[in-house]
Design a protein around this motif. Sequence first.
Motif, mmCIF file in Angstrom:
data_model
loop_
_atom_site.group_PDB
_atom_site.id
_atom_site.type_symbol
_atom_site.label_atom_id
_atom_site.label_comp_id
_atom_site.label_asym_id
_atom_site.label_seq_id
_atom_site.Cartn_x
_atom_site.Cartn_y
_atom_site.Cartn_z
ATOM 1 N N ASN A 190 0.823 -1.212 0.000
ATOM 2 C CA ASN A 190 0.000 0.000 0.000
ATOM 3 C C ASN A 190 0.858 1.263 0.000
ATOM 4 O O ASN A 190 0.462 2.281 -0.571
ATOM 5 N N GLY A 191 2.043 1.173 0.621
ATOM 6 C CA GLY A 191 2.968 2.303 0.594
ATOM 7 C C GLY A 191 3.459 2.592 -0.812
ATOM 8 O O GLY A 191 3.533 3.753 -1.237
ATOM 9 N N LYS A 192 3.768 1.532 -1.552
ATOM 10 C CA LYS A 192 4.219 1.693 -2.947
ATOM 11 C C LYS A 192 3.092 2.252 -3.821
ATOM 12 O O LYS A 192 3.335 3.064 -4.718
ATOM 13 N N LEU A 193 1.873 1.800 -3.543
ATOM 14 C CA LEU A 193 0.734 2.292 -4.329
ATOM 15 C C LEU A 193 0.534 3.788 -4.134
ATOM 16 O O LEU A 193 0.310 4.533 -5.093
ATOM 17 N N LYS A 194 0.626 4.239 -2.887
ATOM 18 C CA LYS A 194 0.392 5.650 -2.589
ATOM 19 C C LYS A 194 1.482 6.541 -3.161
ATOM 20 O O LYS A 194 1.225 7.663 -3.587
ATOM 21 N N THR A 195 2.727 6.043 -3.142
ATOM 22 C CA THR A 195 3.861 6.852 -3.616
ATOM 23 C C THR A 195 4.137 6.657 -5.106
ATOM 24 O O THR A 195 4.999 7.333 -5.667
ATOM 25 N N LYS A 216 8.928 -10.966 -13.790
ATOM 26 C CA LYS A 216 8.707 -9.868 -12.823
ATOM 27 C C LYS A 216 8.440 -8.542 -13.539
ATOM 28 O O LYS A 216 9.049 -7.510 -13.239
ATOM 29 N N ARG A 217 7.513 -8.586 -14.481
ATOM 30 C CA ARG A 217 7.122 -7.353 -15.168
ATOM 31 C C ARG A 217 6.413 -6.416 -14.184
ATOM 32 O O ARG A 217 5.996 -6.835 -13.104
ATOM 33 N N GLU A 218 6.252 -5.176 -14.584
ATOM 34 C CA GLU A 218 5.577 -4.219 -13.716
ATOM 35 C C GLU A 218 4.103 -4.588 -13.583
ATOM 36 O O GLU A 218 3.402 -4.817 -14.572
ATOM 37 N N ALA A 219 3.634 -4.659 -12.360
ATOM 38 C CA ALA A 219 2.240 -5.021 -12.094
ATOM 39 C C ALA A 219 1.348 -3.795 -12.207
ATOM 40 O O ALA A 219 1.693 -2.712 -11.727
ATOM 41 N N LEU A 220 0.185 -3.987 -12.843
ATOM 42 C CA LEU A 220 -0.782 -2.908 -13.014
ATOM 43 C C LEU A 220 -2.159 -3.313 -12.519
ATOM 44 O O LEU A 220 -3.089 -2.495 -12.534
ATOM 45 N N TRP A 221 -2.269 -4.574 -12.054
ATOM 46 C CA TRP A 221 -3.553 -5.103 -11.609
ATOM 47 C C TRP A 221 -3.403 -5.828 -10.278
ATOM 48 O O TRP A 221 -2.321 -6.261 -9.910
ATOM 49 N N TRP A 222 -4.528 -5.950 -9.587
ATOM 50 C CA TRP A 222 -4.553 -6.702 -8.327
ATOM 51 C C TRP A 222 -5.744 -7.662 -8.350
ATOM 52 O O TRP A 222 -6.876 -7.263 -8.652
ATOM 53 N N CYS A 223 -5.493 -8.939 -8.065
ATOM 54 C CA CYS A 223 -6.553 -9.939 -8.003
ATOM 55 C C CYS A 223 -6.914 -10.165 -6.534
ATOM 56 O O CYS A 223 -6.075 -10.608 -5.746
ATOM 57 N N ARG A 266 -8.827 -5.669 -10.070
ATOM 58 C CA ARG A 266 -8.845 -4.220 -9.920
ATOM 59 C C ARG A 266 -7.551 -3.628 -10.456
ATOM 60 O O ARG A 266 -6.455 -4.127 -10.154
ATOM 61 N N SER A 267 -7.673 -2.584 -11.226
ATOM 62 C CA SER A 267 -6.462 -1.922 -11.721
ATOM 63 C C SER A 267 -5.897 -1.047 -10.616
ATOM 64 O O SER A 267 -6.648 -0.501 -9.786
ATOM 65 N N PHE A 268 -4.572 -0.914 -10.591
ATOM 66 C CA PHE A 268 -3.937 -0.062 -9.588
ATOM 67 C C PHE A 268 -4.387 1.388 -9.743
ATOM 68 O O PHE A 268 -4.446 2.136 -8.762
ATOM 69 N N GLU A 269 -4.707 1.773 -10.971
ATOM 70 C CA GLU A 269 -5.165 3.146 -11.219
ATOM 71 C C GLU A 269 -6.478 3.406 -10.480
ATOM 72 O O GLU A 269 -6.654 4.444 -9.834
ATOM 73 N N ASP A 270 -7.412 2.431 -10.566
ATOM 74 C CA ASP A 270 -8.698 2.574 -9.862
ATOM 75 C C ASP A 270 -8.503 2.544 -8.347
ATOM 76 O O ASP A 270 -9.161 3.272 -7.601
ATOM 77 N N ILE A 271 -7.586 1.684 -7.895
ATOM 78 C CA ILE A 271 -7.320 1.566 -6.454
ATOM 79 C C ILE A 271 -6.770 2.873 -5.913
ATOM 80 O O ILE A 271 -7.162 3.335 -4.836
ATOM 81 N N ARG A 272 -5.869 3.515 -6.667
ATOM 82 C CA ARG A 272 -5.305 4.802 -6.241
ATOM 83 C C ARG A 272 -6.372 5.892 -6.233
ATOM 84 O O ARG A 272 -6.437 6.707 -5.299
ATOM 85 N N SER A 273 -7.201 5.913 -7.272
ATOM 86 C CA SER A 273 -8.203 6.980 -7.393
ATOM 87 C C SER A 273 -9.268 6.899 -6.304
ATOM 88 O O SER A 273 -9.813 7.916 -5.883
ATOM 89 N N THR A 274 -9.561 5.680 -5.840
ATOM 90 C CA THR A 274 -10.573 5.514 -4.777
ATOM 91 C C THR A 274 -9.942 5.420 -3.393
ATOM 92 O O THR A 274 -10.654 5.232 -2.396
ATOM 93 N N ASN A 275 -8.591 5.533 -3.342
ATOM 94 C CA ASN A 275 -7.869 5.481 -2.067
ATOM 95 C C ASN A 275 -8.204 4.204 -1.275
ATOM 96 O O ASN A 275 -8.414 4.220 -0.067
ATOM 97 N N THR A 276 -8.270 3.092 -2.014
ATOM 98 C CA THR A 276 -8.608 1.796 -1.406
ATOM 99 C C THR A 276 -7.380 1.163 -0.775
ATOM 100 O O THR A 276 -6.284 1.231 -1.334
ATOM 101 N N HIS A 277 -7.575 0.580 0.391
ATOM 102 C CA HIS A 277 -6.485 -0.128 1.078
ATOM 103 C C HIS A 277 -6.540 -1.607 0.698
ATOM 104 O O HIS A 277 -7.546 -2.279 0.926
ATOM 105 N N ILE A 278 -5.463 -2.109 0.112
ATOM 106 C CA ILE A 278 -5.410 -3.510 -0.304
ATOM 107 C C ILE A 278 -5.055 -4.393 0.880
ATOM 108 O O ILE A 278 -4.133 -4.109 1.630
#
Length: 258
Positions: free
Chosen positions: A62-67, A79-86, A115-127
């Motif tokens: 969650n720290g990496k997502l916020k920053t 180990k490609r860059e992740a853009l989604w969360w299952c 869920r895309s990381f973009e949507d997670i960031r925009s809704t300030n969701t805690h994974i």
Amino acid sequence: KKPRYLPCYHTYCEECLVNLQRESTITCSKCNKSATVPAGEGAKDFPINIFFQRILDELALNGKLKTGKRIDCGLCVKKREALWWCLDCGAALCNNCCEHHKEAVQFSEHLDNLRSFEDIRSTNTHIKVTRTVKQMCEEHDLEMKFYCEGPKSEVAKSNGAKSDGTKCGHLVCLHCITTEHIGHDYNTVVKMAKKHREEVDKEMEPVEKMINTISKYHKQLTSTKERIEKQMIEVDKEIDAYYDELQRRLLKQREELK
């Protein structure tokens, strides 16, 4: 920082355990119980607390997502860059793995929980990291599915294993039990967890009875305290009433004497 727990079940980071080590023992600073340091890597061989590790992984993610820091895919080797969360897998996915998720039959039920990381960031969701953390053997890179209790005195000697009467008391992989732990008493983690859970439940029975007894006495004491407090209030009222009446009589007598 690799949280590891001692036989007393208190958890420390690996670096702190190394600092606490005095020769072949570590004294827990929380309960003062001493623990024998495992042979080999020493303090680094104490089991990892997977629950604490999960919390640390969750905070780091969650720290990496916020920053906006890069998060690696948790499924592919590259180990490609992740853009989604299952949510079902509890894993970060790159675009390729996400597409595989959508096309694979075994992951068909996961489609609604991508869920895309973009949507997670925009809704300030805690994974929340809900996936079970696999404990891997650092020496053989295999999952540690067995719990080693320690060497069997005669069997271990016949196989050339050390038998000094000490107990292992930690998880091992399949390669471990066929090499340095050969001849030891071991069982699967699932069976050992069930066994220890039954032992804990048995040990908890008298504790629960004691808790119930203490709770009963606590209720009685609370009731007695409330009754005494009410009585004290009534006594205070009676004292005030008597004082007021006494004062009234004295004032009346003073007026009569004038």
